[in-house]
Design a protein around this motif. Structure first.
Motif, PDB file in Angstrom:
ATOM      1  N   ALA A  51      11.023  22.674  -5.880  1.00 31.65           N
ATOM      2  CA  ALA A  51      10.376  21.896  -4.946  1.00 31.65           C
ATOM      3  C   ALA A  51       9.808  20.464  -5.412  1.00 31.65           C
ATOM      4  CB  ALA A  51       9.275  22.756  -4.672  1.00 31.65           C
ATOM      5  N   ALA A  52       9.506  20.431  -6.825  1.00 33.11           N
ATOM      6  CA  ALA A  52       8.915  19.106  -7.373  1.00 33.11           C
ATOM      7  C   ALA A  52      10.064  18.417  -7.643  1.00 33.11           C
ATOM      8  CB  ALA A  52       8.189  19.503  -8.756  1.00 33.11           C
ATOM      9  N   ALA A  53      11.265  18.498  -7.766  1.00 37.85           N
ATOM     10  CA  ALA A  53      12.500  17.894  -7.877  1.00 37.85           C
ATOM     11  C   ALA A  53      12.782  17.215  -6.495  1.00 37.85           C
ATOM     12  CB  ALA A  53      13.545  18.594  -8.584  1.00 37.85           C
ATOM     13  N   ALA A  54      12.941  18.074  -5.739  1.00 39.89           N
ATOM     14  CA  ALA A  54      13.022  17.411  -4.273  1.00 39.89           C
ATOM     15  C   ALA A  54      12.006  16.579  -3.783  1.00 39.89           C
ATOM     16  CB  ALA A  54      13.311  18.701  -3.270  1.00 39.89           C
ATOM     17  N   ASP A  55      10.873  16.786  -4.321  1.00 36.15           N
ATOM     18  CA  ASP A  55       9.663  15.842  -3.660  1.00 36.15           C
ATOM     19  C   ASP A  55      10.010  14.540  -4.445  1.00 36.15           C
ATOM     20  OD1 ASP A  55       7.307  14.895  -2.663  1.00 36.15           O
ATOM     21  OD2 ASP A  55       6.084  16.291  -3.479  1.00 36.15           O
ATOM     22  N   GLU A  56      10.288  14.662  -5.752  1.00 42.40           N
ATOM     23  CA  GLU A  56      10.598  13.366  -6.400  1.00 42.40           C
ATOM     24  C   GLU A  56      11.574  12.557  -5.907  1.00 42.40           C
ATOM     25  OE1 GLU A  56       8.168  12.329  -7.985  1.00 42.40           O
ATOM     26  OE2 GLU A  56       7.380  13.571  -9.614  1.00 42.40           O
ATOM     27  N   VAL A  57      12.701  13.272  -5.379  1.00 38.09           N
ATOM     28  CA  VAL A  57      13.624  12.464  -4.915  1.00 38.09           C
ATOM     29  C   VAL A  57      13.418  11.685  -3.735  1.00 38.09           C
ATOM     30  CG1 VAL A  57      16.014  12.691  -3.563  1.00 38.09           C
ATOM     31  CG2 VAL A  57      15.775  13.910  -5.881  1.00 38.09           C
ATOM     32  N   GLU A  58      12.604  12.834  -2.880  1.00 40.31           N
ATOM     33  CA  GLU A  58      11.901  12.107  -1.581  1.00 40.31           C
ATOM     34  C   GLU A  58      11.255  10.756  -1.904  1.00 40.31           C
ATOM     35  OE1 GLU A  58       9.393  14.008   1.998  1.00 40.31           O
ATOM     36  OE2 GLU A  58       8.735  14.343   0.194  1.00 40.31           O
ATOM     37  N   ASN A  59      10.439  11.051  -2.874  1.00 36.62           N
ATOM     38  CA  ASN A  59       9.312   9.591  -3.309  1.00 36.62           C
ATOM     39  C   ASN A  59      10.353   8.456  -3.734  1.00 36.62           C
ATOM     40  OD1 ASN A  59       6.989  11.408  -3.038  1.00 36.62           O
ATOM     41  ND2 ASN A  59       7.104  11.960  -4.986  1.00 36.62           N
ATOM     42  N   ARG A  89       0.710  -1.238   0.018  1.00 37.63           N
ATOM     43  CA  ARG A  89       0.089  -0.021  -0.103  1.00 37.63           C
ATOM     44  C   ARG A  89       0.920   1.214   0.007  1.00 37.63           C
ATOM     45  NH1 ARG A  89      -2.184  -2.602   4.356  1.00 37.63           N
ATOM     46  NH2 ARG A  89      -1.692  -0.728   5.637  1.00 37.63           N
ATOM     47  N   ALA A  90       1.959   1.387   0.873  1.00 36.72           N
ATOM     48  CA  ALA A  90       2.666   2.412   0.856  1.00 36.72           C
ATOM     49  C   ALA A  90       3.651   2.401  -0.642  1.00 36.72           C
ATOM     50  CB  ALA A  90       3.802   2.320   1.952  1.00 36.72           C
ATOM     51  N   ALA A  91       3.926   1.614  -1.019  1.00 37.89           N
ATOM     52  CA  ALA A  91       4.746   1.628  -2.245  1.00 37.89           C
ATOM     53  C   ALA A  91       3.727   2.330  -3.534  1.00 37.89           C
ATOM     54  CB  ALA A  91       4.958   0.221  -2.773  1.00 37.89           C
ATOM     55  N   ALA A  92       2.507   1.873  -3.309  1.00 36.08           N
ATOM     56  CA  ALA A  92       1.345   2.249  -4.278  1.00 36.08           C
ATOM     57  C   ALA A  92       1.213   3.810  -4.099  1.00 36.08           C
ATOM     58  CB  ALA A  92       0.077   1.554  -4.219  1.00 36.08           C
ATOM     59  N   ALA A  93       1.187   4.180  -2.887  1.00 39.48           N
ATOM     60  CA  ALA A  93       1.113   5.577  -2.356  1.00 39.48           C
ATOM     61  C   ALA A  93       2.146   6.525  -2.703  1.00 39.48           C
ATOM     62  CB  ALA A  93       0.808   5.686  -0.665  1.00 39.48           C
ATOM     63  N   ALA A  94       3.479   5.686  -2.856  1.00 45.73           N
ATOM     64  CA  ALA A  94       4.503   6.454  -3.067  1.00 45.73           C
ATOM     65  C   ALA A  94       4.455   6.750  -4.850  1.00 45.73           C
ATOM     66  CB  ALA A  94       5.721   5.885  -2.783  1.00 45.73           C
ATOM     67  N   VAL A  95       4.009   5.812  -5.563  1.00 46.62           N
ATOM     68  CA  VAL A  95       4.033   5.958  -7.047  1.00 46.62           C
ATOM     69  C   VAL A  95       2.816   6.932  -7.386  1.00 46.62           C
ATOM     70  CG1 VAL A  95       3.173   4.817  -8.938  1.00 46.62           C
ATOM     71  CG2 VAL A  95       4.695   3.628  -7.564  1.00 46.62           C
ATOM     72  N   ALA A  96       1.483   6.911  -6.497  1.00 45.20           N
ATOM     73  CA  ALA A  96       0.829   7.836  -6.598  1.00 45.20           C
ATOM     74  C   ALA A  96       1.225   9.521  -6.208  1.00 45.20           C
ATOM     75  CB  ALA A  96      -0.524   7.805  -5.721  1.00 45.20           C
ATOM     76  N   ASP A  97       2.132   9.436  -5.337  1.00 44.10           N
ATOM     77  CA  ASP A  97       2.939  10.755  -4.942  1.00 44.10           C
ATOM     78  C   ASP A  97       3.760  11.176  -6.096  1.00 44.10           C
ATOM     79  OD1 ASP A  97       3.378  12.897  -3.369  1.00 44.10           O
ATOM     80  OD2 ASP A  97       4.903  12.051  -2.018  1.00 44.10           O
ATOM     81  N   VAL A  98       4.307  10.458  -6.770  1.00 47.05           N
ATOM     82  CA  VAL A  98       5.018  10.786  -7.911  1.00 47.05           C
ATOM     83  C   VAL A  98       4.199  11.519  -9.123  1.00 47.05           C
ATOM     84  CG1 VAL A  98       6.284   9.663  -9.946  1.00 47.05           C
ATOM     85  CG2 VAL A  98       6.667   8.833  -7.901  1.00 47.05           C
ATOM     86  N   VAL A  99       2.954  11.060  -9.102  1.00 45.37           N
ATOM     87  CA  VAL A  99       2.254  11.400 -10.225  1.00 45.37           C
ATOM     88  C   VAL A  99       1.636  12.751  -9.414  1.00 45.37           C
ATOM     89  CG1 VAL A  99      -0.201  11.265 -11.376  1.00 45.37           C
ATOM     90  CG2 VAL A  99       1.257   9.302 -11.085  1.00 45.37           C
ATOM     91  N   PHE A 100       1.433  12.933  -8.510  1.00 47.19           N
ATOM     92  CA  PHE A 100       0.949  14.027  -7.515  1.00 47.19           C
ATOM     93  C   PHE A 100       1.855  15.299  -7.811  1.00 47.19           C
ATOM     94  CE2 PHE A 100       0.394  16.622  -3.895  1.00 47.19           C
ATOM     95  CZ  PHE A 100      -0.719  17.338  -3.759  1.00 47.19           C
ATOM     96  N   THR A 101       2.965  14.868  -7.633  1.00 47.79           N
ATOM     97  CA  THR A 101       4.386  15.671  -7.644  1.00 47.79           C
ATOM     98  C   THR A 101       4.299  16.422  -8.842  1.00 47.79           C
ATOM     99  OG1 THR A 101       5.370  14.823  -5.729  1.00 47.79           O
ATOM    100  CG2 THR A 101       6.853  16.050  -7.083  1.00 47.79           C
ATOM    101  N   ALA A 102       4.384  15.514 -10.057  1.00 51.62           N
ATOM    102  CA  ALA A 102       4.474  16.005 -11.357  1.00 51.62           C
ATOM    103  C   ALA A 102       3.194  17.032 -11.599  1.00 51.62           C
ATOM    104  CB  ALA A 102       4.527  14.951 -12.417  1.00 51.62           C
ATOM    105  N   GLY A 103       2.085  16.732 -11.142  1.00 50.35           N
ATOM    106  CA  GLY A 103       0.794  17.655 -11.255  1.00 50.35           C
ATOM    107  C   GLY A 103       1.111  18.899 -10.652  1.00 50.35           C
TER     108      GLY A 103
END
Length: 156
Positions: free
Chosen positions: A96-104, A54-68
């Motif tokens: 900010a988005a790049a740092a967020d993607e690194v975090e993801n 579930r957490a891995a799926a949430a992280a992938v969703a966060d990748v999309v959220f961050t790009a958005g």
């Protein structure tokens, strides 16, 4: 100071993706932000429990959220700013988005570490998250200031 460009993509579908992916993060792993904020391996694993998938799926969703939100922020600065101010706003947003993607990515790496979660990975998650929040806050404040300036100029 609105600077509409006929070639600028519509923000509505981007906002829709942002809302759906944000909701998906929360529905998939309501404690996802706690995972990102964990400072020790034990804390990370305690928050994670048996929810690795579930957490891995949430992280992938966060990748999309961050790009958005990154794309939406860039479009916003294209709309309300010119010149150097536009560049600064876009750079803050993209940073900010790049740092967020690194975090993801680091969260995904931590999720795949079995047993012990590396302190360096957790430190990287924390540093990327702090960078993300700092740059995103600066971008939002600048965007609000430019929008307010535009509103006041229209009245005056």
């Amino acid at each position: 100071m609105c600077h509409e460009d006929a070639r600028m993509p519509s923000w509505r579908p981007i906002l829709a993706v942002l809302v759906v992916s944000g909701a998906a993060i929360w529905l998939l792993e309501p404690n996802y932000l706690d995972l990102q904020a964990a400072t020790t391996g034990d804390e990370f694993l305690g928050v994670l429990g048996d929810g690795r998938r579930r957490a891995a799926a949430a992280a992938v969703a966060d990748v999309v959220f961050t790009a958005g939100y990154g794309l939406l922020g860039v479009l916003a600065f294209q709309h309300v700013a010119l010149g150097v101010t536009r560049g600064i706003g876009m750079a803050l947003t993209i940073g900010a988005a790049a740092a967020d993607e690194v975090e993801n990515v680091l969260v995904l790496i931590a999720l795949h570490q079995r047993g012990d979660v590396s302190a360096s990975i957790l430190g990287g998650i924390g540093a990327a998250g702090s960078t993300k929040w700092g740059l995103a806050t600066a971008a939002v404040v600048l965007l609000m200031a430019l929008t307010l300036q535009d509103r006041l100029a229209r009245r005056g």
